[in-house]
Motif scaffolding. Structure first.
Motif, short mmCIF file in Angstrom:
data_model
loop_
_atom_site.label_atom_id
_atom_site.label_comp_id
_atom_site.label_asym_id
_atom_site.label_seq_id
_atom_site.Cartn_x
_atom_site.Cartn_y
_atom_site.Cartn_z
N LEU A 17 24.04 29.80 1.99
CA LEU A 17 23.55 29.82 3.40
C LEU A 17 21.81 29.98 3.51
O LEU A 17 21.48 30.54 2.64
CB LEU A 17 24.55 30.74 4.34
N ARG A 18 21.59 29.46 4.61
CA ARG A 18 20.14 29.65 4.92
C ARG A 18 19.92 30.45 6.22
O ARG A 18 20.49 29.68 7.19
CB ARG A 18 19.38 28.49 4.72
N LEU A 19 19.57 31.49 6.35
CA LEU A 19 19.36 32.27 7.51
C LEU A 19 17.80 32.08 7.94
O LEU A 19 16.90 32.10 7.31
CB LEU A 19 19.46 33.77 7.46
N SER A 20 17.44 31.95 9.22
CA SER A 20 16.13 31.90 9.93
C SER A 20 16.00 33.08 10.97
O SER A 20 16.91 33.06 11.75
CB SER A 20 15.82 30.51 10.35
N CYS A 21 14.90 33.54 10.97
CA CYS A 21 14.48 34.20 12.16
C CYS A 21 13.27 33.80 12.74
O CYS A 21 12.16 33.87 12.08
CB CYS A 21 14.50 35.79 11.53
N VAL A 22 12.92 33.58 13.76
CA VAL A 22 11.89 33.29 14.60
C VAL A 22 11.34 34.36 15.63
O VAL A 22 12.17 34.63 16.48
CB VAL A 22 12.13 31.74 15.54
N ALA A 23 10.31 34.88 15.14
CA ALA A 23 9.49 35.45 16.35
C ALA A 23 8.74 34.89 17.55
O ALA A 23 8.10 33.94 17.24
CB ALA A 23 8.42 36.72 15.50
N SER A 24 8.88 35.57 18.80
CA SER A 24 8.27 35.03 19.90
C SER A 24 6.83 34.93 19.66
O SER A 24 5.89 34.47 20.52
CB SER A 24 8.79 35.44 21.04
N GLY A 25 6.17 36.02 18.76
CA GLY A 25 4.81 36.28 18.68
C GLY A 25 4.44 36.60 17.26
O GLY A 25 5.34 36.64 16.39
N SER A 26 3.25 36.66 16.92
CA SER A 26 2.69 36.93 15.66
C SER A 26 3.25 38.52 15.49
O SER A 26 2.89 39.28 16.39
CB SER A 26 1.16 36.70 15.68
N ILE A 27 3.64 38.66 14.28
CA ILE A 27 3.95 39.98 13.84
C ILE A 27 3.88 40.28 12.42
O ILE A 27 3.89 39.23 11.50
CB ILE A 27 5.47 40.50 14.14
N ARG A 28 3.29 41.38 11.99
CA ARG A 28 2.85 41.58 10.77
C ARG A 28 3.92 41.75 9.75
O ARG A 28 3.90 40.95 8.57
CB ARG A 28 1.97 42.77 10.54
N GLY A 70 4.20 31.60 8.21
CA GLY A 70 3.31 32.12 9.08
C GLY A 70 2.77 31.36 10.40
O GLY A 70 2.68 31.92 11.44
N ALA A 71 2.75 30.17 10.20
CA ALA A 71 2.41 29.33 11.37
C ALA A 71 3.48 29.16 12.53
O ALA A 71 3.10 29.06 13.56
CB ALA A 71 2.17 27.64 10.83
N LYS A 72 4.55 29.41 12.08
CA LYS A 72 5.83 29.36 13.08
C LYS A 72 6.56 30.80 13.34
O LYS A 72 7.32 31.09 14.17
CB LYS A 72 6.55 28.42 12.53
N ASN A 73 5.61 31.79 13.00
CA ASN A 73 6.34 33.24 12.73
C ASN A 73 7.89 33.20 12.61
O ASN A 73 8.41 33.92 13.34
CB ASN A 73 5.99 33.67 14.46
N SER A 74 7.99 32.64 11.59
CA SER A 74 9.52 32.57 11.46
C SER A 74 9.62 33.21 9.72
O SER A 74 8.75 32.98 8.92
CB SER A 74 10.03 31.27 11.39
#
Length: 113
Positions: A17-28, A70-74
């Motif tokens: 399986l492949r999990l993905s997480c997308v952040a709504s903004g830049s995060i370190r 990094g470009a997609k904050n994911s």
């Protein structure tokens, strides 16, 4: 910043399986945790720990691969050779440090034997 995790599901042992997480903004810092039934929350992986290196829980080393866009904050988690003991609710976490002050809603991973 909000986190949205996806990609969980039901898979047979040995599957992937492949999990993905997308952040709504830049995060370190971004990482993955999980909570199995009847157990506490467990760290799984991050693409960058305090030393700047990728870090995995011993239980998933060699089977899981974490990557960041990094470009997609994911943040993604490729999970191969899944085992029934990987069954858990997987959470995406984030923060400006590894204190992980931001949490997503979780995505369920179920591995059948």
């Amino acid at each position: 910043v909000q986190l949205q995790a996806s990609g969980g599901g039901l898979v047979q042992a040995g599957g992937s399986l492949r999990l993905s997480c997308v952040a709504s903004g830049s995060i370190r810092f971004m990482g993955w945790f999980r909570r199995a039934p009847g157990k506490g929350r467990e760290f799984v992986a991050t693409d960058k720990w305090n030393d700047g290196r990728t870090k995995y829980a011993d239980s998933v080393k060699g089977r899981f691969t974490v990557s960041r866009d990094g470009a997609k904050n994911s943040l993604h988690l490729q999970m191969n050779s899944l085992k029934p003991e990987d069954t858990a609710l997987y959470y995406c976490a984030a923060g400006e440090s590894t204190t992980w002050n931001l949490w997503g809603q979780g995505t369920q991973v179920t591995v059948s034997s």
